[in-house]
Design an enzyme around this catalytic site. Structure first.
Site, short mmCIF file in Angstrom:
data_model
loop_
_atom_site.label_atom_id
_atom_site.label_comp_id
_atom_site.label_asym_id
_atom_site.label_seq_id
_atom_site.Cartn_x
_atom_site.Cartn_y
_atom_site.Cartn_z
N GLY A 190 0.80 -1.22 0.00
CA GLY A 190 0.00 0.00 0.00
C GLY A 190 0.84 1.27 0.00
O GLY A 190 0.50 2.24 -0.68
N THR A 191 1.92 1.26 0.76
CA THR A 191 2.75 2.47 0.85
C THR A 191 3.30 2.85 -0.52
O THR A 191 3.24 4.01 -0.94
CB THR A 191 3.90 2.25 1.85
OG1 THR A 191 3.33 1.94 3.13
CG2 THR A 191 4.79 3.47 1.96
N ASN B 283 -8.00 3.69 8.43
CA ASN B 283 -7.31 2.58 9.09
C ASN B 283 -7.41 2.63 10.61
O ASN B 283 -7.18 1.63 11.27
CB ASN B 283 -5.83 2.54 8.67
CG ASN B 283 -5.17 3.89 8.73
OD1 ASN B 283 -5.62 4.83 8.10
ND2 ASN B 283 -4.13 3.99 9.52
N HIS C 131 -1.48 -7.95 2.59
CA HIS C 131 -1.41 -8.49 3.96
C HIS C 131 -2.55 -8.00 4.84
O HIS C 131 -2.71 -8.46 5.97
CB HIS C 131 -0.04 -8.20 4.60
CG HIS C 131 0.20 -6.77 4.99
ND1 HIS C 131 0.22 -6.37 6.30
CD2 HIS C 131 0.48 -5.68 4.27
CE1 HIS C 131 0.49 -5.08 6.37
NE2 HIS C 131 0.66 -4.63 5.13
N THR D 81 12.06 -7.03 -10.32
CA THR D 81 11.65 -8.42 -10.55
C THR D 81 10.37 -8.73 -9.77
O THR D 81 10.27 -8.41 -8.58
CB THR D 81 12.78 -9.36 -10.10
OG1 THR D 81 13.95 -9.02 -10.86
CG2 THR D 81 12.42 -10.82 -10.33
N CYS E 33 1.35 1.58 11.29
CA CYS E 33 2.31 1.92 10.24
C CYS E 33 3.13 3.15 10.57
O CYS E 33 3.80 3.70 9.71
CB CYS E 33 1.58 2.11 8.92
SG CYS E 33 0.69 0.63 8.44
C1 LIG Z 1 -5.03 2.98 4.83
C2 LIG Z 1 -3.64 2.44 4.67
N1 LIG Z 1 -2.90 2.84 3.65
C3 LIG Z 1 -1.66 2.37 3.43
C4 LIG Z 1 -1.09 1.45 4.28
C5 LIG Z 1 0.27 0.92 4.00
O1 LIG Z 1 0.16 -0.37 3.45
P1 LIG Z 1 1.41 -1.37 3.45
O2 LIG Z 1 1.57 -1.87 4.84
O3 LIG Z 1 1.02 -2.45 2.49
O4 LIG Z 1 2.58 -0.59 2.95
C6 LIG Z 1 -1.81 1.02 5.41
C7 LIG Z 1 -1.21 0.11 6.41
O5 LIG Z 1 -1.70 0.02 7.52
C8 LIG Z 1 -3.12 1.51 5.59
O6 LIG Z 1 -3.88 1.11 6.61
#
Ligand SMILES: Cc1ncc(COP(=O)(O)O)c(C=O)c1O
Length: 411
Positions: free
Chosen positions: A81-82, A170, A220, A256, A349
């Site tokens: 996600g990041t 989140n 995940h 990759t 996070c």
């Molecule tokens: C709303 C939201 N965006 C982005 C992320 C980041 O995702 P990742 O852990 O896959 O980098 C999170 C992780 O908690 C999240 O809750």
């Protein structure tokens, strides 16, 4: 309901209530992952093993696209996600300002994840005009406030490059009016991104019907492996890559491809899609029992964000966010952990960096003194015994945490 890999512990010694941070792997995902990991082959190689790896990647891409009602060519694999958020924010801004230097406007909400807020702040240092829209007291952003922020920028002569609004928060689990924003802005030529990392498992999502151009997802959070995610990207969106290299994934994300993780992602998302309706109802019942039980403790607990009992429309089915005035967040977490309850103060996070949550602040509550938060998030491995254990732990830990805060404050 898929069989959880983490069997309920007969001694109830650990209760995992942090599914918003990460979920236990689903058995389907583990099987697909280990099967693919046992094979060799770079999906970019032209020999037989490479072609087999590529076939697995493309099969997975089609299954992931189907789960989110997207076209396979719109699925761009990332590390999570990041990275998806960073490619969307930074990549759109770079492409839009290259085409039109006046298109420097960026609109997002104050309750986005740091993976959105931080790249936006970096763009501000590079000249972006940023508007951050605060939510209502419910923790839900008003779609009209987003369009007003866009109009405000346009009236000031600033073109808007990007609007980014998360699908579900989140920390407090509130569901945002993404489709309404997309509909309102459809004719304006503004690129719309949604961080759907928390929503990808519990919410039925049609990328096609959502009206957004870009959507971030992470595996995940929905029973798949860590370190793999997707940016759903409409073909007509101009995006500059943020990583240069071999030009994988439409040139948007070189590197990759992690074939086994991608196979695990596809298996997880298929299982989640198959079970979503029943699982959502089951989690809503558990969530409501936990919230009602917590409020029934008469300990002055406040529920963070909108909550309609029996409904998953305004709040994620598995999200419980309890605001506990009078105790330090860290001590409440520590006490809960000691009692065997694995929860969180908010976002996991923030890399363990302490500090008050920007989402809690955005709710505009009038809270003096220390404020504890217990984010208890339920998922596929949760059951009624977890709810009972959490309630028993809250009943004993909150008074202890308050006593500790009072001692710390010298009262
Ligand atoms: C709303 C939201 N965006 C982005 C992320 C980041 O995702 P990742 O852990 O896959 O980098 C999170 C992780 O908690 C999240 O809750």
């Amino acid at each position: 309901m898929p069989t959880p890999l983490i069997e309920p512990d007969p001694t109830r010694s650990r209760v995992y209530l942090d599914h918003a941070a990460t979920t236990p792997l689903l058995p389907e995902a583990l099987a697909a992952f280990t099967d693919a990991a046992a094979r060799v082959g770079n999906a970019a190689s032209l020999h037989g093993s490479g072609r087999a790896a590529r076939a697995l990647v493309e099969d997975s891409r089609e299954r992931i696209a189907a789960a989110f009602d997207a076209h396979p060519s719109e699925v761009v694999f990332t590390s999570g996600g990041t990275e998806s958020d960073n490619i969307a924010i930074t990549g759109v801004y770079a492409a839009r300002t290259a085409a039109d230097p006046l298109a420097r406007g960026v609109v997002t909400s104050t309750i986005e994840h740091h993976a959105v807020l931080e790249p936006v702040e970096v763009l501000r240092t590079r000249g972006a005009e940023v508007r951050l829209v605060a939510p209502e007291g419910t923790g839900i952003v008003d779609a009209a406030a987003v369009t007003a922020a866009v109009a405000d920028l346009e009236q000031a002569g600033v073109g808007v490059a990007l609007v980014s609004l998360m699908w579900a928060n989140n920390e407090i689990g509130t569901i945002q009016p993404v489709a309404a924003v997309a509909t309102a802005l459809r004719e304006r030529g503004i690129v719309i991104h949604s961080d759907a990392v928390q929503a990808g498992g519990p919410c039925p999502i049609s990328f096609r019907e959502s009206g957004v151009d870009l959507m971030s997802l992470s595996t995940h959070k929905l029973g798949g492996p860590m370190g793999i995610g997707v940016l759903l990207a409409a073909r007509d969106v101009a995006l500059e890559p943020i990583v240069q290299g071999g030009g994988h994934e439409r040139g948007l994300r070189s590197g990759t491809l992690p074939v086994a993780s991608i196979a695990g992602f596809a298996a997880a998302v298929e299982a989640v899609t198959r079970d979503r309706a029943a699982e959502s109802s089951r989690l809503v019942r558990l969530r409501d029992a936990l919230i009602e039980g917590a409020l029934g403790l008469d300990l002055g607990i406040i529920v963070g964000g909108a909550w309609t009992p029996g409904s998953a429309h305004d709040r994620l089915p598995g999200n419980v966010h309890l605001i506990v005035p009078g105790c330090e967040p860290d001590s409440l977490m520590f006490l809960l952990d000691t009692a065997g309850i694995e929860a969180s103060t908010g976002s996991a996070c923030q890399a363990g960096v302490p500090g008050r949550s920007h989402v809690l602040d955005a709710l505009g509550l009038d809270l003096d003194g220390p404020v504890g938060v217990a984010r208890l998030t339920l998922g596929h491995s949760s059951g009624p015994a977890d709810v009972e254990a959490a309630l028993a732990a809250l009943a004993s830990c909150i008074p202890q945490a308050r006593a500790a805060a009072a001692v710390g404050a010298g009262t």
